[in-house]
Enzyme design. Structure first.
Site, mmCIF file in Angstrom:
data_model
loop_
_atom_site.group_PDB
_atom_site.id
_atom_site.type_symbol
_atom_site.label_atom_id
_atom_site.label_comp_id
_atom_site.label_asym_id
_atom_site.label_seq_id
_atom_site.Cartn_x
_atom_site.Cartn_y
_atom_site.Cartn_z
ATOM 1 N N ARG A 59 1.027 -1.207 0.556
ATOM 2 C CA ARG A 59 0.297 -0.214 0.059
ATOM 3 C C ARG A 59 0.557 1.582 -0.081
ATOM 4 O O ARG A 59 2.084 1.259 0.589
ATOM 5 C CB ARG A 59 -0.314 -0.017 0.933
ATOM 6 C CG ARG A 59 -2.217 -1.440 1.060
ATOM 7 C CD ARG A 59 -2.954 -0.913 2.363
ATOM 8 N NE ARG A 59 -1.863 -1.036 3.486
ATOM 9 C CZ ARG A 59 -1.675 -0.473 4.383
ATOM 10 N NH1 ARG A 59 -1.747 0.987 4.749
ATOM 11 N NH2 ARG A 59 -1.329 -1.145 5.306
ATOM 12 N N LYS A 199 -8.991 -1.485 0.975
ATOM 13 C CA LYS A 199 -8.476 -1.491 2.082
ATOM 14 C C LYS A 199 -9.006 0.390 2.283
ATOM 15 O O LYS A 199 -9.899 0.849 3.008
ATOM 16 C CB LYS A 199 -7.007 -1.160 2.255
ATOM 17 C CG LYS A 199 -6.357 -1.762 3.183
ATOM 18 C CD LYS A 199 -6.796 -2.647 3.821
ATOM 19 C CE LYS A 199 -6.675 -3.826 4.835
ATOM 20 N NZ LYS A 199 -6.938 -3.986 6.088
ATOM 21 N N HIS A 218 -10.269 -4.393 12.385
ATOM 22 C CA HIS A 218 -9.710 -4.321 11.808
ATOM 23 C C HIS A 218 -9.063 -5.842 12.132
ATOM 24 O O HIS A 218 -7.943 -5.793 13.211
ATOM 25 C CB HIS A 218 -8.201 -3.199 11.895
ATOM 26 C CG HIS A 218 -7.493 -4.155 10.354
ATOM 27 N ND1 HIS A 218 -5.711 -3.480 10.659
ATOM 28 C CD2 HIS A 218 -6.956 -4.537 9.730
ATOM 29 C CE1 HIS A 218 -5.380 -4.165 9.710
ATOM 30 N NE2 HIS A 218 -5.571 -4.338 8.945
ATOM 31 N N SER A 238 -1.177 -6.318 9.448
ATOM 32 C CA SER A 238 -0.849 -6.704 8.601
ATOM 33 C C SER A 238 1.011 -7.547 8.988
ATOM 34 O O SER A 238 1.546 -6.874 9.885
ATOM 35 C CB SER A 238 -0.751 -6.641 7.101
ATOM 36 O OG SER A 238 0.167 -7.154 5.998
ATOM 37 N N THR A 243 -4.610 -13.408 9.959
ATOM 38 C CA THR A 243 -5.427 -14.856 9.192
ATOM 39 C C THR A 243 -4.727 -16.290 9.908
ATOM 40 O O THR A 243 -5.492 -16.907 9.569
ATOM 41 C CB THR A 243 -5.266 -14.620 7.498
ATOM 42 O OG1 THR A 243 -5.225 -13.313 7.299
ATOM 43 C CG2 THR A 243 -5.130 -15.425 6.901
ATOM 44 N N ASP A 257 -10.257 -10.426 7.961
ATOM 45 C CA ASP A 257 -9.321 -8.830 8.419
ATOM 46 C C ASP A 257 -10.442 -7.578 8.308
ATOM 47 O O ASP A 257 -9.347 -7.265 9.455
ATOM 48 C CB ASP A 257 -9.015 -8.942 6.724
ATOM 49 C CG ASP A 257 -8.208 -7.430 7.324
ATOM 50 O OD1 ASP A 257 -6.862 -7.715 7.060
ATOM 51 O OD2 ASP A 257 -8.129 -7.186 5.516
ATOM 52 N N ARG A 323 1.175 -12.376 -1.611
ATOM 53 C CA ARG A 323 -0.061 -12.723 -1.541
ATOM 54 C C ARG A 323 -0.467 -13.694 -2.230
ATOM 55 O O ARG A 323 -0.760 -14.076 -3.407
ATOM 56 C CB ARG A 323 -0.940 -11.921 -1.224
ATOM 57 C CG ARG A 323 -0.134 -10.629 0.405
ATOM 58 C CD ARG A 323 -1.580 -9.526 0.613
ATOM 59 N NE ARG A 323 -0.459 -8.741 1.551
ATOM 60 C CZ ARG A 323 -1.265 -9.039 2.921
ATOM 61 N NH1 ARG A 323 -2.108 -9.142 3.086
ATOM 62 N NH2 ARG A 323 -0.922 -8.424 3.478
#
Length: 531
Positions: A59, A199, A218, A238, A243, A257, A323
């Protein structure tokens, strides 16, 4: 290629005209077919879609802007959200539409939120077919009947081939993510990283839901099999294990998430998962691993053998932030409804690169608020541009980049939810032990899972606890199946004096960071600030 569209809600009705072919609501096979035909990636083993995202493999939070209008002037946390002038946004939008003329686009009409009472109807317009596939996995797919009456509340346009002009558009660089709450529009330009799509939706919900008394989180969430009332939520940035730790075969996965906590219970915002795949193994995480060879799973920035298409889970030459994105139904124990009960356990995951925090601690409600507002963790490599090693940071509410309102808004909501349900709160360190990053080692995942299992099944509440001398929370003295030394982080360090110095450093960091919230919080939370 054909798709399904509500004839009363086309792009032309939204003032977007002159495009090439517009493909509405293509299903997964058609999107994969289009992406491969357009050269956006390759078809991998099992029909997974293999792609790369160029220079943007994470990001770009510093390029995210909120349009500063009168309606949001007093409710947006401007210290955390870069403002954009309305006229600059209008120029950006006009220039982007001009750039889009004659080009093909893919439209997905989707729901954000499993609870119909609180869902957001979102239209995603993407230049890349695989971005359409990605967001179709990550949000929730309407039925064919629901599509007939679908009218978007917000529209997101993602155009990676368009470069913004900072001088003309009032942004920082030629990459931009711009949210306009008045016009119900988000523009994303000059980045192919698909995570910006999901996001952006999360940021919308983080602004909209608090006014409805819903706590946006989150977090991942699961519940005991056959008992939607025994729900647990796992806050964390993250790389902290949201997860991985929520994907427990002995529990039903609600989501990995993003969730809401309403007066009725917990609900997933999404319809899929976006899991990190670096060092992923069939032994440690079999279900997530299996998705990497399922049809239409998006495999993002992974190295693979060009002849056999075997994925290399250890090669991070493209990014540490490799990912896979897949629909929730690819996980066998995933909830079909995306709904859970009131959380009975609230877990805050932190990745402590200093190696100071215990693997698990029990928090009082005031301590929970303190650690929620602090949001201490370590940013892991690749999740944001420029992060190349674990970097200790304070990210309030465990998600500062996605918080358009002041942290105290979310903190007070969480405090009210915990008070009304009597949920037990835990702080879990998935970071380092035996020393800081570079000296110690990562917390063994087997131990973390054992401690979480004991916390969720209630057995941990029955063991002896001690008071941590640095932070004042409660730490178990001994837990069956877990190395007792691990529970006292000072004992894992060879140099005890070095541990004491590192602990004192971290305590001071907490205190210095928390000073910004003191004017806005209640006395009990102030009292819980260290010790």
């Amino acid at each position: 290629m054909t798709g399904r569209v509500n004839a009363n809600a086309t792009l032309e009705d939204q003032g977007i005209s002159g495009l090439g072919h517009v493909y509405y609501n293509l299903i997964e096979p058609a999107l994969v077919e289009a992406a491969v035909a357009r050269g956006e990636g390759k078809l991998g083993k099992g029909g997974a879609f293999l792609c790369t995202t160029g220079q943007f493999t994470g990001r770009s939070p510093k390029d995210k802007h909120v349009v500063r209008t009168a309606s949001v002037e007093n409710t947006v946390w401007w210290e955390n959200n870069a403002p954009m002038a309305p006229d600059a946004f209008d120029l950006l939008y006009a220039d982007m539409l001009a750039h889009m003329k004659g080009r093909d686009y893919f439209v997905q009409d989707l729901f954000a939120g499993a609870d119909p009472e609180h869902r957001l109807d979102v239209r995603m317009v993407t230049e890349l077919a695989w971005h359409g596939l990605f967001i179709r996995h990550l949000l929730r797919r309407p039925s064919r009947t629901e599509l007939d009456s679908f009218v978007p509340e917000f529209t997101i346009i993602n155009c990676p081939s368009f470069k913004a002009d900072p001088a003309r558009h009032g942004c920082r660089t030629d990459t931009v993510i711009a949210l306009n709450f008045d016009k119900k529009l988000i523009l994303i330009a000059n980045t192919e990283y698909a995570g910006e799509n999901k996001k952006s939706v999360f940021t919308l919900l983080n602004y909209i839901l608090p006014e409805k008394g819903v706590m946006p989180m989150h977090c991942s969430a699961n519940h005991a099999i056959g008992d939607t009332g025994e729900t647990a939520v796992f806050f964390g940035l993250s790389g902290t294990g949201k997860t991985t730790l929520s994907a427990d075969a002995s529990r039903t996965l609600i989501g990995d998430d993003e969730h809401g906590w309403s007066d009725k219970g917990t609900f997933n915002f999404e319809g899929g998962c976006y899991a990190k795949t670096i060092n992923l193994s069939a032994e440690a995480e079999p279900e997530i691993y299996a998705t990497t060879s399922r049809f239409a799973t998006v495999i993002e920035n992974m190295v693979y053998d060009p002849e056999t298409f075997e994925l290399d889970f250890e090669d991070n030459s493209l990014t540490d932030n490799m990912r896979c994105a897949y629909p929730l139904e690819y996980i066998s124990n995933a909830s079909a409804t995306g709904l859970g009960g009131m959380p009975k356990n609230v877990v805050m995951l932190t990745c402590d690169a200093y190696g100071v925090l215990p693997p698990i601690s029990r928090l009082s409600p005031a301590q929970a608020m303190y650690h929620f507002l602090s949001g201490f963790t370590s940013k892991t490599p690749g999740t944001e541009r420029g992060i190349v090693e674990p970097t200790p940071t304070f990210s309030t509410c465990f998600g500062a980049p996605f918080m358009p309102r002041r942290p105290e808004v979310y903190g007070k909501l969480l405090q009210e939810k915990i008070a009304s349900t009597g949920a037990t709160c835990w702080l879990v360190n998935t970071g380092w032990t035996g020393g800081k990053h570079g000296t110690g080692k990562r917390m063994p995942i087997k131990a973390t899972r054992a401690l979480l299992t004991a916390a969720l099944d209630g057995s941990l509440a029955k063991v002896e606890f001690r008071k941590d001398p640095n932070f004042g929370f409660e730490v178990p003295v001994a837990v069956p199946g877990v190395d007792t030394t691990l529970l006292n982080p000072r004992e894992t360090w060879a140099d005890k004096t070095a541990y004491d110095a590192q602990a004192a450093k971290l305590v001071k960091m907490f205190a210095d960071n928390f000073g910004q919230y003191v004017p806005f919080i209640d006395a009990d939370v102030k009292a819980a600030a260290i010790g």
